[in-house]
Design an enzyme around this catalytic site. Sequence first.
Site, PDB file in Angstrom:
ATOM      1  N   ARG A   1       7.018 -11.815   4.394  1.00  0.00           N
ATOM      2  CA  ARG A   1       6.963 -12.702   5.546  1.00  0.00           C
ATOM      3  C   ARG A   1       7.072 -11.811   6.791  1.00  0.00           C
ATOM      4  O   ARG A   1       7.792 -10.892   6.739  1.00  0.00           O
ATOM      5  CB  ARG A   1       8.206 -13.409   5.420  1.00  0.00           C
TER       6      ARG A   1
ATOM      7  N   LYS B   1      -1.675   1.197  -0.844  1.00  0.00           N
ATOM      8  CA  LYS B   1      -2.388   0.874  -2.036  1.00  0.00           C
ATOM      9  C   LYS B   1      -3.003   2.178  -2.719  1.00  0.00           C
ATOM     10  O   LYS B   1      -3.728   2.687  -2.019  1.00  0.00           O
ATOM     11  CB  LYS B   1      -3.498  -0.317  -1.810  1.00  0.00           C
TER      12      LYS B   1
ATOM     13  N   ARG C   1     -10.007  -8.144  -5.784  1.00  0.00           N
ATOM     14  CA  ARG C   1      -9.219  -9.466  -5.984  1.00  0.00           C
ATOM     15  C   ARG C   1      -9.685 -10.107  -4.521  1.00  0.00           C
ATOM     16  O   ARG C   1     -10.102  -9.736  -3.667  1.00  0.00           O
ATOM     17  CB  ARG C   1      -7.909  -9.526  -6.091  1.00  0.00           C
TER      18      ARG C   1
END
Length: 335
Positions: free
Chosen positions: A324, A188, A123
């Site tokens: 964040r 991941k 991506r």
Amino acid sequence: MSTGLRLIRLLADGDCHSGAALARRLRMTRAGVWKALHKAVEDYGLALETIPSHGYRLRGPLELLDPELILGGLCGSGRGRLARLQIHDQLDSTNERLMAAAPAGDPAGTVCLAERQTAGRGRRGRVWVSPFGTNLYLSVLWRYPVGPAGLGGVSLAAGVAVATVLHRCGLTDIGLKWPNDLLWRRRKLGGLLLEVAGEAQGPSHLVVGLGLNLRLDPDQAQGIDQPWVDLREALGAAAPGRNQLAAALIDALLEMLERFGQVGLQPYLAQWARFDLLRGKPVQLQLGERLIVGDYDGIDPDGALRLNTAAGPRSAHSGEVSLRLSASRSVNEQL
Ligand code: BTN
């Protein structure tokens, strides 16, 4: 199949094979074996050990893709939905192959796998690291009567389909980061890249591309810019075989693609929430040059990301979301 690849197949068991035995099997000279083997190892980026006076051995065994095992592993309806199964030793990208061939009329249900990708796409323009013979690089083509705008949310449904298969394999800590990153314990494990083309009013075609790390060696993963994991570490000896897993994923993706065309994202929303790793977390969304900060508030029925920001609620259909940052910890550490 090239001689080099036939030699790799003979070595795929991970055992040591003498040059003489390999030469006999392929009816060639030992010098010919040496030359073809070294070329293949170089071409496919494999690690070969030469054991003096004994022979050759790959660094580890490989379960190479086998069409019979994959077809045999599909369920009855999966076999019905599958139009074509393509297995390539090496491709630039399985997504690229299906997207390029789609205008010529390849049917919905065409599936493409490769042992290795030389230009695997991730991506947001990233490269997907795709070494030979160990992971899964799998793309599925589907066709819809509607235009691309009618396919909102299909990338989330694809994430649910894959996460559900992995969960059934025993991977209880599998989760999804919007829209469809597959993470195991904050690292991941895999990702999906969906590409769509077509007329605004329809028809359109969609390629769902899945990359899943089954066995990735640290030296192969040097280009990956975030914490990663492979199935070997996550599941150990309980990890399913590569072909068996490919079959289960093909079944699940084909079923999802057909069902999405009939009923859309709605039946996947509850499952998506179950796998959702961002729920209740402060996040930031990178939208081009803009950074939007807010509290994550789940997803809309069409798959858009919902944020509560200081300026009020916001929805986004694209962008890169991350937790964040606090002063001392990185985004990936916190997830
Ligand atoms: C991501 O960045 O998370 C998505 C990665 C998608 C990689 C897969 S591998 C099979 C298919 N072919 C590609 O070139 N990309 C996808």
